[in-house]
Structures are given as C-alpha cells and as structure tokens.
Design a protein around this motif. Structure first.
Motif, mmCIF file in Angstrom:
data_model
loop_
_atom_site.group_PDB
_atom_site.id
_atom_site.type_symbol
_atom_site.label_atom_id
_atom_site.label_comp_id
_atom_site.label_asym_id
_atom_site.label_seq_id
_atom_site.Cartn_x
_atom_site.Cartn_y
_atom_site.Cartn_z
ATOM 1 N N VAL A 129 -0.777 -15.638 -13.404
ATOM 2 C CA VAL A 129 -1.637 -14.485 -13.711
ATOM 3 C C VAL A 129 -1.388 -14.028 -15.151
ATOM 4 O O VAL A 129 -2.334 -13.784 -15.907
ATOM 5 N N ILE B 141 5.883 -5.058 -12.739
ATOM 6 C CA ILE B 141 5.861 -4.573 -11.345
ATOM 7 C C ILE B 141 6.814 -5.403 -10.486
ATOM 8 O O ILE B 141 7.503 -4.867 -9.617
ATOM 9 N N LEU C 85 9.640 2.517 -7.740
ATOM 10 C CA LEU C 85 8.385 3.052 -8.273
ATOM 11 C C LEU C 85 8.049 4.381 -7.608
ATOM 12 O O LEU C 85 7.587 5.319 -8.258
ATOM 13 N N LEU D 297 3.301 1.843 -17.097
ATOM 14 C CA LEU D 297 2.999 0.415 -17.242
ATOM 15 C C LEU D 297 2.321 0.123 -18.581
ATOM 16 O O LEU D 297 2.619 -0.868 -19.246
ATOM 17 N N GLN E 148 3.391 1.429 -6.004
ATOM 18 C CA GLN E 148 3.321 -0.004 -6.300
ATOM 19 C C GLN E 148 1.873 -0.496 -6.204
ATOM 20 O O GLN E 148 1.417 -1.289 -7.030
ATOM 21 N N ILE F 102 -0.860 1.312 -6.618
ATOM 22 C CA ILE F 102 -1.578 1.846 -7.783
ATOM 23 C C ILE F 102 -1.263 0.988 -9.008
ATOM 24 O O ILE F 102 -2.153 0.648 -9.797
ATOM 25 N N ALA F 103 -0.001 0.603 -9.142
ATOM 26 C CA ALA F 103 0.419 -0.198 -10.295
ATOM 27 C C ALA F 103 -0.321 -1.537 -10.324
ATOM 28 O O ALA F 103 -0.821 -1.964 -11.372
ATOM 29 N N PHE F 104 -0.408 -2.210 -9.186
ATOM 30 C CA PHE F 104 -1.134 -3.487 -9.161
ATOM 31 C C PHE F 104 -2.614 -3.275 -9.489
ATOM 32 O O PHE F 104 -3.218 -4.081 -10.213
ATOM 33 N N MET G 283 -6.971 -12.494 -9.381
ATOM 34 C CA MET G 283 -5.807 -13.356 -9.173
ATOM 35 C C MET G 283 -4.571 -12.525 -8.862
ATOM 36 O O MET G 283 -3.807 -12.831 -7.948
ATOM 37 N N CYS G 284 -4.383 -11.476 -9.647
ATOM 38 C CA CYS G 284 -3.215 -10.615 -9.437
ATOM 39 C C CYS G 284 -3.282 -9.983 -8.050
ATOM 40 O O CYS G 284 -2.305 -10.010 -7.296
ATOM 41 N N ILE H 241 -2.515 -12.342 -5.015
ATOM 42 C CA ILE H 241 -1.105 -12.606 -4.685
ATOM 43 C C ILE H 241 -0.583 -11.545 -3.725
ATOM 44 O O ILE H 241 0.170 -11.836 -2.795
ATOM 45 N N THR H 242 -1.036 -10.306 -3.945
ATOM 46 C CA THR H 242 -0.536 -9.216 -3.094
ATOM 47 C C THR H 242 -1.111 -9.284 -1.683
ATOM 48 O O THR H 242 -0.596 -8.640 -0.779
ATOM 49 N N LEU I 16 -1.286 -12.026 0.015
ATOM 50 C CA LEU I 16 -0.591 -13.102 0.725
ATOM 51 C C LEU I 16 0.898 -12.775 0.779
ATOM 52 O O LEU I 16 1.367 -11.873 0.109
ATOM 53 N N SER I 17 1.605 -13.542 1.573
ATOM 54 C CA SER I 17 3.058 -13.378 1.622
ATOM 55 C C SER I 17 3.706 -14.530 0.874
ATOM 56 O O SER I 17 3.081 -15.581 0.659
ATOM 57 N N GLU I 18 4.955 -14.322 0.503
ATOM 58 C CA GLU I 18 5.695 -15.411 -0.139
ATOM 59 C C GLU I 18 5.754 -16.612 0.798
ATOM 60 O O GLU I 18 5.569 -17.757 0.378
ATOM 61 N N LEU J 124 2.448 -18.514 0.799
ATOM 62 C CA LEU J 124 2.278 -19.283 -0.433
ATOM 63 C C LEU J 124 3.162 -20.523 -0.418
ATOM 64 O O LEU J 124 2.752 -21.601 -0.854
ATOM 65 N N LEU K 49 -5.288 -20.130 -7.299
ATOM 66 C CA LEU K 49 -5.536 -18.788 -7.845
ATOM 67 C C LEU K 49 -6.714 -18.796 -8.813
ATOM 68 O O LEU K 49 -7.542 -17.888 -8.809
ATOM 69 N N TRP L 281 3.202 -7.035 2.779
ATOM 70 C CA TRP L 281 4.046 -6.197 1.905
ATOM 71 C C TRP L 281 3.201 -5.243 1.069
ATOM 72 O O TRP L 281 3.730 -4.368 0.390
ATOM 73 N N PRO M 264 2.735 -2.280 4.270
ATOM 74 C CA PRO M 264 3.764 -2.704 5.219
ATOM 75 C C PRO M 264 3.746 -1.863 6.508
ATOM 76 O O PRO M 264 3.176 -0.768 6.539
#
Lengths: 391, 391
Positions: A197, A233, A241, A273, B190, B192-194, B229-230, B233-234, B236-238, B241, B273, B329, B332
C-alpha cells in the motif's frame, strides 16, 4: 574516514570500499560506501563492540541529535552513558543500511555505468534490489574495517532484529550475543500487504516520475506521506491510539483545501497522522523507502535453509535474547516464539521475554523500563561469560 | 417509482421526496432521492419487511447481479429464496445510503442553490456532511413511503450494523428485531486513522482536483485505489492472508513502469491488492468515499445519550442478535460485547454469538454456515414471537 554530502545535503561520517560488493541479486556494486556512527571507546582487545541495527526508517544517529531533524537520537533511551547499552563500557556502532538514504550506498548514490565508472545522476529506481543479507554483509565490511574480530553483541528491533538474526546465521563465530527484538524470521503476508500500500501510494504520486524525481527538483511528498501514515498505524496499537487520542476533535486548519476540513473539525488522531507524514518526507528518500521495504518483504531466513529455521542456527554458540511486546500486532509474539522454538531445536542458548505494554510495535523505541532492565541484565550476564569485565 | 441515470451512467430504481430532508449538520436538502431494491413480496398486513443496511462500499444490489460490475449481489449467500433471509417469506428492502453513489442523493447529485433550485453540476465535496442518523432517517422515509408501519427486522454488517443500532435507538417501536453484525457503537481511533489514510491518498491524487474531478473527465483512480487497498487489508485477517497467499511469488507484469517490478517478480498478495484497488474505482465515487467514511468516523451512539449506551436502548422491546467474528480486528468482538452489556443494562432482549473464523471482518459477507444458521434460526424465532407465521 572523510565527509561526503548526500542529496539530502547533510555530511555523514563514512568509509568507502573501492572493491565494492556483489549483491545477492547478482549485481556488482563497484564501490560500497557505508555511513556510520560510533559511541564509546573500543577497548584494547576490541572485544566490547556492540552493533546496533536500525529499522526501516531509522539511521545511524542512535544516540545523538539527528542532523536533519534536530531531534534526539532514535534510541537515546537505550544507548548512552549509564544507559542499558552503556557507552561507558561498550563501543557501539550503528551503520546506515545498504539502500538507505543517510550516506550509505543506495538509490541516492551516483549510478555506476556497467564498466564501473560513475555517472552524474542518482541510481533512483535503477538501484539493484538489496536483501537483509546484503545489508549484513555491508555491515560486516565495516566491522572488519574497524579491526573487530568478534562482535560482543548485535541487536536491533523490527528490521534491525532481522539483521541480528541474519548476523547470527551468517557469522555465528563472530557474534557472542544476538538480541532480535520485536521481529520475525520472515515478513508475513499482512506485512507485505501494508508495505505494498505504501509503495502504491508513492507510485501514485505524479511527482515520483517513475523514480526520477531529482530531474524536477520535487519529491513525491504526498505519496511518501501517505505511505508513512499507513505504516505508522501499524506501529501503534489500538489501545495506544485510544489512550492517546480517543475520539477527541480539534479545530481543522482554516486554510486547508481538503474537503474533509469543510466539516470544521477533525479528529486529533488525524492531525497526528498528518504530522507524522509531513515530518517524515523531510528526512527520508522515497526510492530508499521502496528499496528497504522490498528487502524486508524478501526476508525469509528459513527459506535459505531448506525451510527449517533451526538449520540457520545449527551448532550456534551465540547467546540469544528474544524480546516481544504484547500489543505488537505487526511483529506479534507468535513470531518471536517461533524463532525461540527454532533456536531450541538447534540447541542454542536462548532467553525469550514478552513484555506487557499497550504501546504496540513502537514499544521497542519507547520508555519501557522492564525491557530496558532486561537488556541491561542480559548484556551484563553475557559480559561475565565473555570474560569481558568484572561486574 | 421512475428511473434516473447517475453520473456513473446506470439507471437505478428510486423515489424522490420533494419535501427534502434537514440533515444533522443543519443543512436542508430540498429534495431527497433514495435508490433502492426490494426482493420477495410484502404480505397483506405489511409485517414481513426486513431492511438490509449496506456497508461502506456496498449498495442496494444485495441479491442480484450488480449493474456496473456484472458480479453477483453482495449478500446472495444470505438473501434469496431458501436462504437464511428467505425472500419466499420476507420482503427485503435495501437502500443505497444517503451520500452514496448508486442513485441516492450524494456528492454525485446535482448541487442545489441556496434557494433550492438545482444547478447543473454535482455537489462534489460541497455535499454536506451526513451522519449514520441521517442515513437512517432517509431509510425511514422510504419505509414510510412503502406503507410499512413496523419493520420485522433491520440488519447489516459493519456500517450496516451501525445503521441497525441507530434504527433501534431512533425508532424502537418500529423495529421488531435488530441484528447488528460485526459492528461497533462508535468508530475507534484506529478505524478513524485507517480512514484518514484512505482520504489522504485521495487528496494526494492530482486528478482529485479538490473534489471537482468531473471538470476534467478523469477520476482520482490511483488515490482511490490506494485507499481501497489499505482498507481491504483491514477487512481480512493475518491468518486469511497467510492461508490465501502466504509468501508466494508470481511473475510481475512485464509492461509495468513501476520500479518494484524491476525485481522481476511480485508477491501474490500484492497482485491481489492491486486488483482490489483497480476493480473498486470502476464502481465507486471518490467523493462518496470521503462522505461515507466521515459518517462512520462520526458515529458514536452513546454520545447522543450522555455517554451511556444503555440509555440509547432504554425500554426497548426490540429483540437483538449481535454477531461478531473471532478474527475480525477492525470491529473486534470486544465492541459487540460492549453493545451486549449496554443492552443488558437497558433490560433489552439480546442474544450475542461470536463465530470462530479466520476470515476477518469480511466473514460477514462470506460463506459462514454457522453464522447463516444463527441468522435463520433467530429470524424464525422472532417470526413466531411476532405472530408472523407458523413454522
């Protein structure tokens, strides 16, 4: 050691090896420059050297004012007189990584012609891909140059921890102790995705100009800032945060042309940020960011050993301290635990501590007294075993 | 009901209310258009209506081919004949949210003059900020228009779940059952940050042109793709992926000008992505993305009730099913649990189920049999209690 000026117009202490380096990708760099800083005094038998390896956006200015930002060194909490890595006792070395932008050979360096002569323009994106192993081999050249046969310790967090692991695997007899912190033996799919990204944000900036931004005198500041914001982040935890910013609002700057400010206010976390993004582009080169994120993505230490990480450390006499942080979701404890298991399988001497904190991945850079005590204690124990000093 | 053509050149079924709507920000829209789709048949006493609320980038095409992408509806696994939300029994309504880009009033609509007359250019970033409550009030207009006094159920995942919560709080007597899924009663720092990273990526695209991109005929495709793209990622889970892509490499496209491809290969997760980003910009409007992300950021249901979420549901007779997913996540389980506790304090009738899955936030959209069985079972039980049907 002389002085040179990078494209970022800051002189850095460095050494140049005119016999160059052959990179893992097969490309030869005819000349290798490594910029570095040292702290403390090398003892008579050169046995008290600690190599500190920096993370993705770190540099060699560990324990002194940064020449570009004017801010304190990035690890002054840990490195200095009387600190956990005590420069009254140890000789600390930190080198800007190969591919970096603070004086070591990288995308900002003058591109070489195929015959080895130097052009008068930067490598830019023609800079060959480098790996963590290449970075470590470039560090080894400096360590040899300083006449150090064996490092007392190699340590670092995040990408610095990858380097510490690579050192122990590549030069097991020349590393008495290794401290990989908040790190992993490979970069995960999620971590690669976040890096991608950031790269796409840089590519999307027209000022990037396919990497030849020096031609315009502009830098891809907006794209690089977005990359930094996204990465930032991942360095923090949700808890941190929430604790630091929550949902607090503040007035938006009146002169902004950005639509969102038409709402009249913004969340504090947004302002934070944006500041992180704009501060970063003043000190970091976009092409270096592309090169170094790629090096991290390619890191998979076990893959070099048939997929078995234990084989990377077979017969190692290096003493390991692995450290992770509970709220670090970028390099979670499970990754450190996997390294610890591999080291156990290899019969290595390994300690592993997980530190409770809400500060996320960044915890390794911050004020974490338990972590700092553990670092100091581990080094003290290793010093005794190494016969380095009476304590 | 007639047809109109949005700037995305697709006709959408819609209804226009010429008496407009006063938004929470104080601005009056003189006209309110809501685009929507229905599935199944409204019964004689109009008691079998289920309102499905879509998420940030969803739309009204829940259970039919999407008119822009040609792909199946976004919740065909859940809504349809014989599905958990059985359109042989229920009358399902889904409305494109206020601020959206699929036919409802939003940044793509013609801007109004202060006197209420229509201009011949879109609102763009002059579109007033909307809130989740505004979205719900626009949905209420449609529900009233359809002659439905009480919804049998309101449900949705993510931002759709925020709407379900807001419905229950705003119109408690008109919602028999509410099913907020994979959601929260407020947007976290978090999250809001994304969102802010995505917005900055759009702002950074010169084709965005301060939101007036219709003037150039271009869209800020690269910025919007980076935002997607950013965000993706959020979703999905690690684990997901890693399971889907791991560290597998594939050949990079040869014709790319992007530096990273000079390495000759790329990770599969990167290719995935990039595809997500480029597919998204074909169907979504950047200014809508700004408007709707902001609506989510502003959502904080408890704040409207003196900070006590239980007060939002005081005396509610609505039956609630809260659903969360272990590997989500972004929203959550702890967020759903907090809602459940507030509902318990309010004396509401609440069930709460956390479903084990490695699919992350996206799980609510995917094939999750246990989740689907729970949805169907809960609705069956509610139907009995509502005297809706014998089962």
């Amino acid at each position: 050691m002389d002085q040179s000026v990078t494209r970022m117009h800051v002189p850095h202490s460095h050494v140049t090896f005119d016999d160059g380096i052959v990179l893992e990708c097969g490309t030869t760099l005819q000349r290798l420059t490594v910029a570095y800083r040292t702290y403390g005094t090398l003892n008579a038998d050169r046995s008290n050297a600690i190599l500190v390896c920096h993370a993705l956006t770190g540099d060699q200015y560990v324990a002194e004012r940064h020449p570009v930002t004017g801010k304190p060194g990035w690890w002054e909490a840990v490195v200095g007189p009387g600190r956990p890595i005590d420069t009254d006792r140890f000789f600390v070395i930190c080198q800007n990584v190969l591919g970096g932008c603070m004086g070591s050979t990288g995308p900002l360096s003058y591109r070489e012609n195929p015959d080895g002569t130097q052009t008068d323009e930067p490598w830019g994106t023609d800079f060959p891909p480098v790996t963590i192993r290449d970075m470590v081999r470039a560090q080894k050249r400096l360590v040899d140059h300083l006449g150090i046969k064996r490092l007392f310790a190699v340590l670092g967090g995040s990408m610095g921890g990858m380097q510490a692991l690579q050192w122990a695997a590549l030069y097991p007899d020349q590393v008495f102790a290794a401290l990989p912190i908040a790190t992993a033996s490979y970069h995960s799919a999620q971590n690669i995705a976040f890096h991608e990204v950031g790269r796409q944000a840089i590519f999307a900036d027209p000022d990037w100009r396919n990497g030849r931004y020096w031609e315009s005198g502009l830098i891809p500041a907006r794209g690089l800032a977005v990359a930094r914001m996204c990465a930032h982040i991942t360095y923090l935890s949700e808890e941190a945060l929430t604790r630091k910013f929550g949902r607090r609002l503040q007035n938006a700057p009146k002169d902004s042309t950005e639509a969102i400010n038409l709402f009249g206010d913004m969340f504090e976390v947004e302002s934070y940020l944006r500041h992180q993004g704009s501060a970063f582009v003043q000190r970091f080169d976009a092409n270096s960011y592309l090169t170094i994120t790629r090096a991290m993505d390619y890191f998979d230490l076990a893959a070099d050993f048939g997929g078995d990480l234990a084989m990377a450390f077979k017969g190692a006499r290096t003493r390991f301290l692995l450290a992770s942080f509970t709220s670090d979701w970028l390099f979670p404890t499970s990754q450190s635990r996997a390294i610890a298991r591999a080291l156990n399988r290899a019969g290595a001497n390994v300690s592993f501590v997980e530190f409770p904190t809400d500060k996320g991945h960044d915890a390794f850079l911050l004020d974490e007294p338990d972590f700092h005590r553990a670092l100091a204690g581990f080094l003290r124990g290793c010093a005794i075993h190494a016969g380095l000093q009476r304590l």
